[in-house]
Every structure is written in C-alpha cells, then in structure tokens.
Scaffold this motif. Structure first.
Motif, short mmCIF file in Angstrom:
data_model
loop_
_atom_site.label_atom_id
_atom_site.label_comp_id
_atom_site.label_asym_id
_atom_site.label_seq_id
_atom_site.Cartn_x
_atom_site.Cartn_y
_atom_site.Cartn_z
N ALA A 164 0.84 -1.21 0.00
CA ALA A 164 0.00 0.00 0.00
C ALA A 164 0.87 1.26 0.00
N LEU A 165 0.47 2.20 -0.84
CA LEU A 165 1.08 3.54 -0.80
C LEU A 165 0.01 4.49 -0.25
N ILE A 166 0.36 5.22 0.80
CA ILE A 166 -0.63 6.07 1.45
C ILE A 166 -0.06 7.49 1.60
N PRO A 167 -0.47 8.38 0.70
CA PRO A 167 0.00 9.77 0.83
C PRO A 167 -0.61 10.43 2.05
N LEU A 168 0.24 10.96 2.92
CA LEU A 168 -0.25 11.68 4.11
C LEU A 168 -0.09 13.19 3.96
N GLY A 169 0.50 13.60 2.84
CA GLY A 169 0.65 15.02 2.56
C GLY A 169 1.28 15.21 1.20
N GLY A 170 1.09 16.39 0.61
CA GLY A 170 1.76 16.72 -0.64
C GLY A 170 0.96 16.43 -1.90
N VAL B 284 -4.55 9.38 -9.79
CA VAL B 284 -4.52 10.73 -9.21
C VAL B 284 -5.20 10.60 -7.85
N ALA B 285 -4.38 10.65 -6.82
CA ALA B 285 -4.90 10.34 -5.49
C ALA B 285 -4.98 11.58 -4.62
N GLU B 286 -5.66 11.44 -3.50
CA GLU B 286 -5.73 12.51 -2.51
C GLU B 286 -5.04 12.06 -1.24
N ASN B 287 -4.62 13.02 -0.44
CA ASN B 287 -4.04 12.66 0.85
C ASN B 287 -5.01 11.76 1.61
N GLY C 108 -9.71 2.32 -0.17
CA GLY C 108 -10.09 2.91 1.11
C GLY C 108 -9.34 4.16 1.46
N ARG C 109 -9.46 4.53 2.70
CA ARG C 109 -9.00 5.84 3.12
C ARG C 109 -8.61 5.79 4.60
N VAL C 110 -7.54 6.48 4.95
CA VAL C 110 -7.16 6.59 6.35
C VAL C 110 -7.22 8.07 6.74
N THR C 111 -7.12 8.35 8.01
CA THR C 111 -7.12 9.74 8.49
C THR C 111 -5.91 10.48 7.91
#
Lengths: 554, 554
Positions: free
Chosen positions: A8-14, A414-417, A432-435
């Motif tokens: 999993a790749l999970i952008p937390l910012g940027g 094209v993903a979102e944080n 899915g989505r995390v905080t």
C-alpha cells in the motif's frame, strides 16, 4: 492458493498541495515513511505559523513504523520532523547535508537529543524491515538530493523526490541516469514523480545559467552588490561566492537562516569558500563599495527578513544606497507575488538598480518541466504511475502526460491525501482511506487552533468586534451598571461617538424590554442584544462586526 | 517681460500603483481631471471594500475644477466617481460606452440624477475652460477607449489612457495612428503613457488570437462549454457569442455584473448578438449539452462570483458536470493567483476539462508591451515624458525605455501621487507637493477606517482577543463580580479550560495587589491586567492576543 502479497502507498501530505510532503509505504505490519515536511499557511489561516501533516494513521500503527527516509533538506520535506519526532521516534535516513540541516532544526526546537539519524549516500542500499531502500542521485535546488527506490516483495517503487534534469549541475553531481534506467530495464512497479512544473513545456534551465547572469552583472556593477536568494539554495550561494571571488569582492552574509545553512554546508564540504572571501558584516561595511557583495535572505519578501528590512530602511547595519546593484535571485512562490513586488518597488525608490525575475534570467526552477518528466517516465518505464508533489490540476496534467507516453489510463492514479493505493504485482486500486489532513501550528500550540478559532479570526479581521458589558442583579431584577460598549477594529471611535451612543441607547431599550421578564434568562438577553445591535449597525454602516455581550452578576 | 505661462500636472492616483487613476491638469485657476478610478484593497487592508483617491486638493480648489474627462469604462478609471460626485459635481466627458457603464454605477449608488454627463466620440474636440480636449481612438480590453490630447496655452499634453496596439481589433476600430503622428509632427510638450506591461518584451498579442482559441475549443467540445472572463471585456464576450453562434450553441449569461455590461453594450450597439442566441439560464439548462455555452463572471476567483459558486457546488442553478469544458479566459491579477488556482483545482475535481492561462493562449493583455510603448513614443515624439499607470518599478523601467529612445534623462519624470510637475514651453520640474493618498471605503463608511482600526483588525486576525471584565465598587474598594475572561479567535476554549482558569487566577492576583491601593486608578489596573496576562499567555502559548480589560463600577 496463497493470497497475493499486497503493497500500500498512502500519501499523508503533498497531494493536491505544494507542501507537507509525506508518503507512507506499507507492506503487512511494516510502514516506511518518505519525507515529513511542513507547509506555510494559506492566506485564510489567520495567525497560523506552519501547517504539518496529520499523522494519526502512523500513531495508530506506531509499532509498524520502521523509519523515515528523506529525499532532501527543504522545509516541505523535513520541516515537520521537530513536531513529529516528539510523537514518533523512529530512525531517520538521509544524506549528509539533509541530516545536517535537519540537525540544526532539531536543535532549535530542543529535540536533537532524541533523534536517531542514519547517514546514507547515493547508491547506498539500506534494509529497513522488509524494504530495501536505495538512494539515487538527482539534481535539485539544494545539494545532496536523492530519489529513492524501494525494493519490496511486491515490486520496486521509485519515488523521485524533488528533481530536475540538470545536465551541467554546479557541483558536477549529475542525475544517476544509469540507476534509473537499470531499474526501468529490470521492471518498476510504481513511479511517483514530482508534478510541480508539469504546466511548463520544454526543459528547465540549468542552474549554471544563473552563474552566467551573475558574472555579467558582477562585471558591470560599479558599487555594492546585494544578492537575495533562498537560504537553502547552496548551489546559488556557491555561484555568488565564486563570482564574487572572481571579481575580487568579499562576501558578507546577512540573515540568520542563511548564515546557518552556509555554516552547515561549508562544514560538511558542500560549499567551497576561497580563503578570506567571507567577512563579517562590520568589515564589509568598511570596504570600498566595489569590493563587497552582500548575500541575504528575503527573496520572498518575508516581513522580518534582511532584504525587507533593508528595503524599508529598517536594517540596523545595512542601508540601501543609490548605486547599489540588487539581484533578487528567486521567483515569488504563489501567494508572495505582491509582497515581493512591494519590496522591489521600495528598493528602486531608494535609488538602487534592481535585477528581478520579471525582467531577466536571474533564477531557474529546481523542478522538472514537461520534457524532463517524460525522460523520467521513459527511463523508469513503470507499470503504474502516481503523480505527487502538486496541486490537483498539476496531478491531472501529469496524469495526462503519462497517458500520452503510453501508460494505460487505468494504471495511473490521481490520489488525494489519505487515500490508500493498493498494489499487487499486476494490479492497482484505490482501497479505502485513512485519516489524513492538516494540523495547524500557532506559537507553541500544535492543533489547538481549529475551524472555530479561524472563523472568529476571520470575522474579527473583517469588521472588528463590539463588546457589550452590563452588570445586573438578578434578585433585584435590575441593571446595576452599563450597558457599556467597547469596540476594536470597527470604526475610529473618536469620529463615531454619536453612532456608539445611539448603539448604547438601542441596547438599553432592549435590556429594558428584557427586564419586563426579570433579566433572568441570560441566553435570551444576549441573543436580544446581538440581534438589536447587529441590525442597527448593519443599517448604519453595512458592516457586521462580531458582537459579544457579557453579563456580570452582582 | 511677461512671466512665462506654466502648466501643472498633478497625479492624484495611479502612480506607484495599479489602480485609482486620477490626474489633474492645472493652468492658472483652471483644473481639468483625467479619470477618477478606484482600487481594490491590498491584503493588509482587512475588511476594506474599495480604495479611492484622496481629493482634498480638488476640494480646496473646488471653483477651479472645470470637468473630468474619462478615457474608458474600467473600474480603475471611473469607479471612484459615485463617491467623488457627491463632493464635486462637475461635467463629465466620455465616450458612449464609458458613460453608459458609468451611468449604471451611479444608479446603483443612487447618485445618477446629479451627474452632468457629456458624450464625446473619437476625434471630437471639446473646450473645457482654457483647454481644448481631443479624444483619440486606442485599443484596449474594453471598447470605446480613448487617449486624450489636451491643447493648453503652454503646449499639448497627450495622455494615452490604457491602450494596446491591436492591428486587428475585434470591432475593427484601429488605434488612430494618424492623430498621434500628426500631434507628434506638430509638437507635443508632454506624453503620459501606460506602464502596466513595460516589463514584457515584444508585442502584446491581438485580442483576435483568443477568438482563434475559442474556435478550436468550441469545435472540439462535445458537451457543455463554460467561459469565465472579465465582465467588462466586451470584445471577449463578443468573440464567445460569435463562436457560440457559429457552432450552433445558445448562450446564457450568469453573474449580475456581466448581465449589466451585456445589456448596456448591446443596447448601445457595442455588442452584436445574433437573433435568438441569448437565452435565459432556465432554458439553457433544458437544452442538449452540446447546444449551450454559459458565459460567466469569476475569472479572478472572486468569492461570491458565479464560477466560484459553481466550482464549490454552491450555485443554485448550474452544477459542474464531468464532460464540461471550462475556459478561464483571464490572467490572475497580482494577488489573486492562489484564489484562481484553487477554483481551477475545484473544477478539475468535479471532473471538468479546464483550459486556463498557465497552459494555453486563452487570454491576451489589454496593455502595451515594450515595442508598442516605443511606437507610441516615436509617434508622439514628446519633449517631456511621464510614465503613468504602474507600480514604482514599472515607472522606472518605462523611464529607462524612454531614455533608450533618445529622450534626455532630465526631461523624464518618475513622479509620485501628489507631486506637482510644472512645465513651461521649454522646461519641466517637480515643484512641490499637494495632499494626495488613499481613502478607504468600508461598507457605507468613506474614510472612517484609518490606521488604528486596521492595526486592531490585524492584531485581532493574528491571535484573537481576550476580554477581561471585572465589576468593582470603588467606595467599598471591593471586587463585586469577576474577573471573567472571554476569548475569541485565541484558542479553542473547550481544549484550553485549564489555561483559561489559570489566566483568571493571574488576573485575580493582580487585582488583589491593586486592591491594596484601593482599586481607584482604573488606568493602572488596566495596565496591570494587560501586563500580567500578556506575559502569562506569551509564555504559555507564544501568542500575543489583544487584551481588553473592562471595568464596571457599581
């Protein structure tokens, strides 16, 4: 049949923003984090100092976090660490200059002792949990920048970090084309690539071009030279210093952050300063005008910076003189355009000759334009593509560009944080989505300013506040003192005495009406005061100040 | 020997800034004013709606003011008239469209009845006191724009107004090269010329280029088309309407200011709308997607505009749909860059295909680039040159450009608002200064918000406010109620109860100390509360909210 392994790749910012870059890479119960940056506040975040990523997800999975790898030493990649380390103390991997700059920041915030810093160099590979992380040289507007290739059981992830393809870098350290190409040849699962300049066609110019302009300018300048640029742009500082030396000028550095960077970069060998070239400011001020260069901060018009103070005639040691040549070697970061323009105007007013971006090639970007982005895709030849480091429209444009290069639309995300991108060896999906989000830092408070506080600041900033105070005695059912009205930021009181007196009368009448019911229901009294006063003031002034009734009981 | 006659040019706005253009021309006891514009507030003018020129000088010389001539109908040239007319009702001269647009504004503000409007056309000459004023056709981003040549006993003054050299203007009305050249041939004393785009080399593109881009885009669009642009850019609106008609689409207009301009321009014959092309919004919403174009305001990301509401999913009648093609036909005005970028991001997020300035030639400027500025100087061949309509650095660049064309440095004046430029037939000099500056308009208040109010708003916006209320009885020397602390915009109270309680204790202690002296000196009590609380809060939070002690006496 065994379940296919998943990454999993999970952008937390940027993503969807320029700033606070942070990307989590998860395989099973192992998380590796790439970068940990801050962002400067948007205009409407009144009073906020910096913004950092919300790391709730990492804290919820604290035991799984194996480390943080850093791509380079810019604030938007390392600046949140002083805050994050307090909650999440894991090993941090970075190149020497990156960690040198980080160390300085950690010291400032008093958390240096806690950090476990691991120095790496380009082509090093370190094993972090199940990940083999390789560091790959790239060019950027700071030395010692790297991309990372993460070898995972599912496949290789390449994250470019911030980069440009500079064929003639100032330090001679060219992008490691071979490693990118070799990884590409062997097969890369996902490429995450810098989208900042995707709107620009062609190639970004080499940093060396600025050196050429410096040379021309220095040759022609008859009196003092002042160069303002980003404190962290060591290549640019190097070119200014080298050019100064060439024209037999001494260099004095002004501005705390630039002095820090120069000290660290010099000590670590990233900045070559000819013996005797650097002098103290006092000494520089005693030298003939054609023998000195000032290097200073403030190229973004930052209110407290050296250049701003000089422009406003407010610097204790340096005054702008007619005949000064001032080079503003930077482009305004979006949002700073007017600040920078005002400083340039002020410098012209003081009689200086100002060379700035709108009229000359005195700055080049540190990010890749379209042809460089294409080259990166052609080198790495990834199966999946994820544009990072950009506002939403840039991610979209970068996705378009990748599609035009032959990557199938369904392999581009094209993903979102906060979105979880899940990959197997052959498939990718948003799972899915995390905080994720932003945490506002105001002074010592991290996260204690939220939407309500900001909304109040906004209202206060627009039309000010009226405070209505009244002291009552509930038993007597009587107003004992007041109503008094005090205002701030509403109207200039001395010219509006009549208005304020009339307002007081309205409140008094409202209170008298309430008094018929005994002054017992505070909420009702307050609502009534707000209502009557709000309507009156809007009618008279077309303004809507905050109205704050305070009832004291004796 | 008779004294040589003298002419004064007195800029009251528009020098050192883009906006609130206003220039007084004085000969003896006769003053003629060119333009009377407003400016939108700078970022730090919190809560201010618009900024207008300070006309103290004109009011002090009320009997001398003979009239106001207008160069074109943009806000920064006519927008202050609704305010100024209330104090200075003199004849106003302008072309039909300019006065049509002005009339609309005067009606909105309820001052239309008082105005004496005199319609002129290009090549007309009107006599105003000792001045013969000639109107000369120029191209600009609004039709019916003119330069003015003022024939005075001292010589001819040419003021370009805002212009560009468009060789193929949309309305076919080419700049009147002959008149400029003829004036130049006969001898012009002073040229005042538009400096907005002096930083740009080459020529500004023709407005027709946008038409070509519209054509390509409309041809390719499969579903709805939304074009956002400046409400007043009638040429642009014309091209959108013509292109819509060509591709058999109906046009609906969204946004009050654009509807106003279209009505006025259409009525006066400046906009040609093929029969049946314009439809109501409700009807447009019922048409097939490939049969409709929406024309709307909001190209600057203005918070209440049509495009912004649509982007945020907040417009009552139009929702952005995947498949929409949205053309943002404008460049962000400095300061609006981030607002516009955010709207574009939002539109992309809604799935629209957005065409905007950073990636395509969908907008051209209305102001002249360097080669056009040179052409104007070569046509008019003035003895003296005064750059106008620009921030300070632009005036300097324009002066440099004029010098490079052979005008002697001593004949070029970079002036500030309020400076008096005095000319005889052969000489020019800066001869003093009159009152000039800015007047802030906030709601109904003109000039009642000054530096103190703005300073308060700024402090409130950064760290909020704490109000400390205490009721005392001076005779008893006793605190009767409180201290109570109420805060707004400081911290989120529910999470900071302990901090606030501690703060209350500190104030209580401070009051007890004061009480030893009998609670009689209010000023001292207030100072003490401010001091104790300010230090405590800064230590705990590193913030400096406004602290407002209020003492009630019973």
């Amino acid at each position: 049949m065994a379940k296919e392994p998943k990454l999993a790749l999970i952008p937390l910012g940027g993503l969807g923003e320029i700033g606070k870059n942070m990307m989590a890479v998860r395989f099973g119960e192992n998380i590796l984090v790439i970068d940990c940056g801050l962002m400067f506040p948007e205009e409407e975040m009144l009073g906020i100092d910096v913004v950092i990523p919300d790391i709730t997800y990492l804290l919820e999975n604290k035991d799984a976090v194996r480390g943080i790898v850093l791509t380079h030493g810019h604030e938007d990649h390392i600046g949140a660490l002083p805050y994050v380390l307090k909650q999440l103390n894991v090993p941090i991997y970075g190149t020497r200059l990156t960690l040198g700059l980080l160390q300085g920041k950690l010291k400032e915030q008093g958390v240096a002792g806690e950090a476990n810093l691991q120095v790496v160099k380009p082509r090093d590979t370190v094993t972090i949990g199940p990940f083999k992380v390789e560091f790959i040289r790239v060019s950027h507007s700071i030395p010692d920048a790297v991309a990372v290739a993460i070898h995972t059981p599912v496949g290789v992830i390449v994250h470019t970090g911030d980069f440009k393809i500079d064929q003639t870098p100032v330090d001679g350290e060219v992008t490691d084309f071979y490693r990118f190409a070799q990884l590409g040849e062997r097969g890369v699962l996902v490429l995450l690539s810098d989208s900042t300049n995707v709107e620009r066609p062609g190639y970004t110019m080499s940093e060396r071009m600025v050196g050429t302009t410096f040379d021309e300018t220095f040759r022609q300048a008859k009196e003092r030279i002042i160069v303002a640029t980003f404190a962290s742009n060591v290549h640019r500082l190097q070119q200014a210093i080298t050019t100064a030396h060439r024209y037999d000028r001494k260099v004095a550095v002004i501005g705390r952050s630039m002095i820090n960077v120069i000290n660290i970069a010099h000590e670590l060998g990233y900045l070559h300063i000819p013996e005797g070239t650097l002098v103290e400011l006092e000494e520089a001020n005693r030298l003939p005008k054609n023998k000195v260069v000032f290097l200073c901060t403030g190229s973004q018009g930052e209110p407290m910076s050296a250049l701003t103070r000089m422009a406003l005639g407010d610097h204790r040691q340096v005054e702008i003189l007619p005949g000064d040549t001032i080079i503003v070697s930077a482009t305004p970061i979006p949002g700073n355009e007017k600040l920078v323009a005002r400083i340039i105007d002020q410098l012209f007013k003081q009689g200086a000759h100002v060379i700035y971006e709108a009229v000359s090639g005195i700055h080049v970007s540190g990010h890749p334009s379209q042809e460089e982005l294409k080259l990166m895709i052609n080198l790495v030849k990834p199966r999946f593509f994820v544009p990072v480091h950009g506002e939403y429209r840039m991610l979209i444009k970068h996705a378009d560009l990748a599609r035009s290069m032959g990557i199938p639309a369904e392999n581009i995300f094209v993903a979102e944080n906060g979105q979880v991108l899940e990959f197997t060896r052959r498939s990718g999906r948003i799972a899915g989505r995390v905080t994720a989000g932003r945490v506002l830092v105001d002074g010592l408070g991290v996260g204690d300013v939220g939407n309500i506080v900001l909304r109040d600041r906004r209202q206060l900033s627009q039309d000010g506040i009226l405070i209505v105070v009244v002291t009552i005695n509930r038993e007597l059912g009587q107003v004992m003192a007041g109503p008094d009205i005090v205002s701030r930021g509403f109207v200039y009181v001395r010219e509006s005495e009549q208005l304020m007196e009339e307002a007081r009368q309205r409140v008094k009448e409202a209170l008298e009406k309430c008094n018929d019911r005994g002054l017992s229901e505070w909420a009702a009294i307050k609502a009534q005061v707000r209502d009557v006063l709000g309507k009156f003031l809007y009618e008279k002034t077309r303004r809507r100040p905050m109205i704050l009734p305070i009832i004291m009981e004796v």
